[in-house]
Structure formats: C-alpha cells, structure tokens
Design an enzyme around this catalytic site. Structure first.
Site, PDB file in Angstrom:
ATOM      1  N   ARG A  63       0.847  -1.198   0.000  1.00  0.00           N
ATOM      2  CA  ARG A  63       0.000   0.000   0.000  1.00  0.00           C
ATOM      3  C   ARG A  63       0.882   1.248   0.000  1.00  0.00           C
ATOM      4  O   ARG A  63       1.868   1.324   0.739  1.00  0.00           O
ATOM      5  CB  ARG A  63      -0.892  -0.004   1.246  1.00  0.00           C
ATOM      6  CG  ARG A  63      -1.847   1.179   1.343  1.00  0.00           C
ATOM      7  CD  ARG A  63      -2.654   1.089   2.631  1.00  0.00           C
ATOM      8  NE  ARG A  63      -3.467   2.285   2.831  1.00  0.00           N
ATOM      9  CZ  ARG A  63      -3.787   2.760   4.029  1.00  0.00           C
ATOM     10  NH1 ARG A  63      -3.351   2.158   5.126  1.00  0.00           N
ATOM     11  NH2 ARG A  63      -4.528   3.846   4.147  1.00  0.00           N
TER      12      ARG A  63
ATOM     13  N   GLU B  33       3.809   7.406   2.713  1.00  0.00           N
ATOM     14  CA  GLU B  33       3.940   6.206   3.540  1.00  0.00           C
ATOM     15  C   GLU B  33       3.794   4.973   2.667  1.00  0.00           C
ATOM     16  O   GLU B  33       2.939   4.909   1.789  1.00  0.00           O
ATOM     17  CB  GLU B  33       2.891   6.200   4.655  1.00  0.00           C
ATOM     18  CG  GLU B  33       2.976   4.954   5.529  1.00  0.00           C
ATOM     19  CD  GLU B  33       2.344   5.121   6.906  1.00  0.00           C
ATOM     20  OE1 GLU B  33       2.161   4.092   7.572  1.00  0.00           O
ATOM     21  OE2 GLU B  33       2.039   6.252   7.316  1.00  0.00           O
TER      22      GLU B  33
ATOM     23  N   ASP C  17       0.268  10.208   4.032  1.00  0.00           N
ATOM     24  CA  ASP C  17      -0.194  10.234   5.416  1.00  0.00           C
ATOM     25  C   ASP C  17      -0.369  11.681   5.876  1.00  0.00           C
ATOM     26  O   ASP C  17       0.022  12.616   5.190  1.00  0.00           O
ATOM     27  CB  ASP C  17       0.816   9.492   6.303  1.00  0.00           C
ATOM     28  CG  ASP C  17       0.191   8.997   7.596  1.00  0.00           C
ATOM     29  OD1 ASP C  17      -1.047   8.899   7.663  1.00  0.00           O
ATOM     30  OD2 ASP C  17       0.934   8.721   8.544  1.00  0.00           O
TER      31      ASP C  17
ATOM     32  N   THR D  61       4.403  -2.394   3.533  1.00  0.00           N
ATOM     33  CA  THR D  61       4.725  -3.607   2.774  1.00  0.00           C
ATOM     34  C   THR D  61       3.524  -4.541   2.725  1.00  0.00           C
ATOM     35  O   THR D  61       2.683  -4.547   3.625  1.00  0.00           O
ATOM     36  CB  THR D  61       5.885  -4.403   3.410  1.00  0.00           C
ATOM     37  OG1 THR D  61       5.455  -4.906   4.686  1.00  0.00           O
ATOM     38  CG2 THR D  61       7.146  -3.577   3.572  1.00  0.00           C
TER      39      THR D  61
ATOM     40  N   TRP E 150      -6.961  -4.363   2.762  1.00  0.00           N
ATOM     41  CA  TRP E 150      -6.164  -5.509   3.228  1.00  0.00           C
ATOM     42  C   TRP E 150      -6.947  -6.824   3.171  1.00  0.00           C
ATOM     43  O   TRP E 150      -6.366  -7.884   2.986  1.00  0.00           O
ATOM     44  CB  TRP E 150      -5.653  -5.264   4.653  1.00  0.00           C
ATOM     45  CG  TRP E 150      -4.634  -4.168   4.726  1.00  0.00           C
ATOM     46  CD1 TRP E 150      -4.799  -2.918   5.260  1.00  0.00           C
ATOM     47  CD2 TRP E 150      -3.289  -4.198   4.224  1.00  0.00           C
ATOM     48  NE1 TRP E 150      -3.649  -2.180   5.116  1.00  0.00           N
ATOM     49  CE2 TRP E 150      -2.704  -2.936   4.494  1.00  0.00           C
ATOM     50  CE3 TRP E 150      -2.517  -5.165   3.577  1.00  0.00           C
ATOM     51  CZ2 TRP E 150      -1.383  -2.616   4.141  1.00  0.00           C
ATOM     52  CZ3 TRP E 150      -1.205  -4.851   3.223  1.00  0.00           C
ATOM     53  CH2 TRP E 150      -0.655  -3.594   3.502  1.00  0.00           C
TER      54      TRP E 150
END
EC number: 6.3.1.19
Length: 455
Positions: free
Chosen positions: A55, A65, A59, A68, A422
């Site tokens: 991703r 940002e 931020d 992993t 996710w």
C-alpha cells in the site's frame, strides 16, 4: 508448534525540496502533490494498493507512507521494505522531471528517517500477527522493557541539538515517545499501539502494532529489529515464565538509554534493581535463545539474528564497536560523523554534520550516504538488488498478498474499476462482487480465481 508469522512494515518518509540560494522552495504539501501526481493519475486517489500487494499513500503531514505487503519471512519483509524505497525513488524522479518542465527550481529529497529539523517525528511501524489467546497485558509487560532497551542495537542514530550543545543519540524516536501502551499513534505516541485492527480473523488473531522503532537503512539492523522481536513474541506466546523486568519510569529510561552511547546508563526497575540496557538485552537474549533452541525450530535467519544480537552486546560491553560497524545503523553513522569531524575539524554542532546525518537517510541511490556505502560494498546486506527490483512488481507468493497483487494486476490490465483493502477484493460492476480474504496466510483461493476469470 509452527513459528510462521505474518509481518509488515509501514514506513513514513520525510520530504523536502531544496531550493537554490535566495529562492523560495516548495512546501511539503506542494512537493507531496508533485510526488503523488502520477499515483493519483492512475489510482484516482493518493491511497492505493500496488501490483506487489503493498500500500502506498499520503499520510497526515504530507508524509509519503509505504506499507509492505504481508510477508511470512523476515528476509522477504526486508526485501519488500527496500522495494518500497525503489518505488518512491521512481516517484521522485518523475516529480523532479515535472518540476523542471514547469520551470520550478529545487531538488526533491525523500528521507527514510524519523525526525525533521522542526522537531516533528514520523514513524516506522512494525506489525506482527499474534494469536488472540493469552493475556495481552502480559505480552505488553514482557515486551515493553525489551523494546525500550533494544535501541542500543537497533537505533538509527541522531545528532540532537540542545541548548547545552550537540550530542549523538542512539535513537531518533526515543525523545518522541510518551506512553508504554495506548490506542493513539500521534497524540501520545506509545511504544505499542493497541488499536485492534487485525486485518484477519479477529477471533484468532490480533495485530501487534509497535511504533517505537527507528526506520532502518542497514539491512542487518532491520533483520535484528524484527527478528529478535519475533523470537521474544514466540517465547511469550508459548507461555514461558519471565522474570519481571518492568521499569520504574519507562519514559525516562527510554530517553536516558538513547542519550548514552555506551549502553551502560543505569536504569531502575520497578523492583528497585538497577541495571543497564545491555544487561537487560543480555537477559532477553539468553532466555530467548534457550527457548528457541529447545523447540528445535531454529531457522537460518534465527541464527543470524542471534549472532548479531550477541556480537552487538559484546561490542557494547567491550567498548570496541569494530565488529558491528558494517551492520548496525547507529554505529555506521557514528563512524561517518567522527571521520568527517576529524577531516574537517568540526564541532558536532556544525550544520555540515547535521546535513551528513540527514544525507545518510536519503533514499536516492546517487546521493544517499547509506546507499553509496552499500554500492561500494562497505556495509553488509541481507537482500540482493535483483530481489529488491522484483519486489517492486511481484507480490510475495506465500501470503494473502499474492491474491491481492494478482487481482490488482489483472483488473488494471482489463481496465476494470475495482476497490481493494487488506481483506477485501471488489469489482465495481453491476454485480458488485466482493471476496473477503480473512486468512493472511492463504495465498491460493478459488473464489479469487473465479473473480479474476470473470473479468
């Protein structure tokens, strides 16, 4: 007992645009917009998942940002973390080109560090999937003294300027941490963040979110940072009894340890015992090694972690750091600073030393000091350039990241509108088909195959 665990690293990067003398440089917000222009163009957002399963997002405070993809091996994790640097380096090159086309003066730099000149701090967050069973308070009680004292080995080093003068500290984050355990990440900055977002089956797992660590440039330092923490967690999860090492004042201890390069600053335990950071780390090392060896499951990485952990502590005990001067970030940096000081007869407070401190963390392969040392073979590596390059485009093949990365790639190639996070993979068509992937260890799933085939 399986030792397999899911790991992830989230790294916030410092950003600046150095303008020529006498000219006004771009603000961090403006630089970030240039940096993410290409990302927004294809992802319609500054928060995207990539084909490698990772991703990338902007931020708060204009910090790029990179998180992993899920990894189940520490060497793999370090490879994907380095891959993030290469991806961001590519964005810098693109943004730089755009600045030049528009006649905007300045050079963009991205830093993998944890503090800026204004005193702001940004983090490297470590994520460890832990089993839901067991007492989280016990886990935190055992882990916090370990995390506070590991900085003698895993700190990135920093020149701290105070009214009394400049001093070399072990950790960049230590002075910015205010609590041991909390659900906030910015306001109070705890060592362990307890916000419970497992990104997995919440009945089975929780995600341990450690935000006290420094970003690692040196790969062996990253290996030790994550590897030693993983083994301490294994021991805790197995219920191994551990002597109470609670610190009397954790927030004072974390600062006093950081401000003492010998690792021998006296710290007081809640029991009244006085110890040093090196003493406590030695105690953890012995206990953890006995436990891991007793399980009979010692990986090649485990052995390397034990070796560096032990050599680092021996080096601190003896005061001779030459045995780890190619492996531990703060030692590598301190050596660079000392040599530069001697060569140019400089005080530690000289602005040129501060610039050298910063340049160590520049992710550019042509200007970053750490990367130049690596290119000349002057520091030890854990990964290879070929693997790092591959990690920028191909997801880990052993975790859920494989499913996400493949879905993103195929959807982009088919020019389909999609949404992922996710745990969800979704095609934004009339059927609004969504697959929920709750198991981060699962790299093969017929439901995902069918979703991809339907494109």
């Amino acid at each position: 007992m399986s030792t397999r665990r899911i790991f992830g690293l989230e790294t916030e990067y410092g950003i600046t645009c150095a303008a020529p003398p006498g000219q006004q440089g771009l603000s961090a917000d403006e630089v970030a917009r240039y940096l993410f222009r290409k990302v927004v163009a294809w992802g319609r957002s500054s928060n995207v998942f990539l084909r490698n399963g990772s991703r990338l997002y902007l931020d708060v405070g204009s910090h790029p940002e990179y998180a992993t993809a899920e990894c189940d091996d520490i060497r793999q994790l370090i490879t994907y973390d380095r891959g993030g640097e290469r991806i961001l380096e590519g964005l810098v090159a693109d943004a730089q080109q755009r600045l030049e086309l528009e006649g905007v003066p300045g050079t963009i730099h991205l830093f993998k560090n944890n503090t800026d000149s204004a005193g702001n701090s940004y983090g490297c967050h470590e994520n460890y999937l832990v089993r839901r069973q067991g007492d989280f308070t016990r886990l935190a009680d055992i882990l916090v003294p370990f995390l506070i004292t590991r900085q003698v080995l895993t700190g990135a080093g920093k020149i701290l300027t105070t009214p009394a003068g400049a001093t070399f500290c072990l950790s960049q984050r230590a002075d910015h941490i205010w609590e041991s355990v909390s659900s906030a990440t910015t306001r109070s900055r705890p060592i362990i963040n307890t916000r419970d977002e497992p990104h997995a089956d919440a009945e089975l797992y929780r995600r341990l979110h450690v935000i006290v660590g420094d970003s690692s440039m040196a790969e062996p330092t990253a290996m030790l940072k994550v590897g030693a923490t993983d083994m301490v967690l294994r021991m805790i999860e197995a219920g191994v009894p551990m002597r109470d090492m609670a610190l009397e004042n954790p927030m004072r201890a974390i600062r006093e340890i950081s401000h003492d390069m010998t690792g021998k600053a006296p710290i007081t335990l809640a029991s009244g015992r006085t110890v040093t950071a090196v003493d406590l780390q030695q105690e953890y090392l012995v206990k953890v090694r006995d436990f891991v060896e007793s399980t009979g499951e010692v990986s090649d990485t485990d052995r390397k972690v034990f070796d560096l952990w032990e050599r680092g502590l021996l080096a601190l005990q003896s005061g001779d750091l030459t045995s780890v001067e190619r492996e531990l970030d703060w030692v590598i940096k301190h050596r660079l600073v000392r040599r530069y000081q001697e060569k140019h007869s400089l005080e530690l407070s000289d602005p040129r030393i501060a610039r050298l401190d910063l340049a160590y963390h520049d992710i550019s392969r042509t200007e970053g000091l750490y990367n130049l040392l690596a290119a000349r073979g002057l520091v030890e590596r854990v990964t290879s350039d070929v693997e790092v390059l591959e990690s920028t485009a191909v997801p880990p093949q052993t975790t859920r990241a494989r499913l996400r990365g493949e879905f993103v790639r195929r959807a982009q190639e088919a020019k389909r509108d999609y949404t992922v996070d996710w745990v969800h993979l979704k095609l934004n068509d009339q059927a609004q088909r969504t697959v929920l992937c709750k198991d981060p260890f699962q790299s093969v799933d017929e439901r995902v195959d069918r979703l991809i085939e339907s494109m």
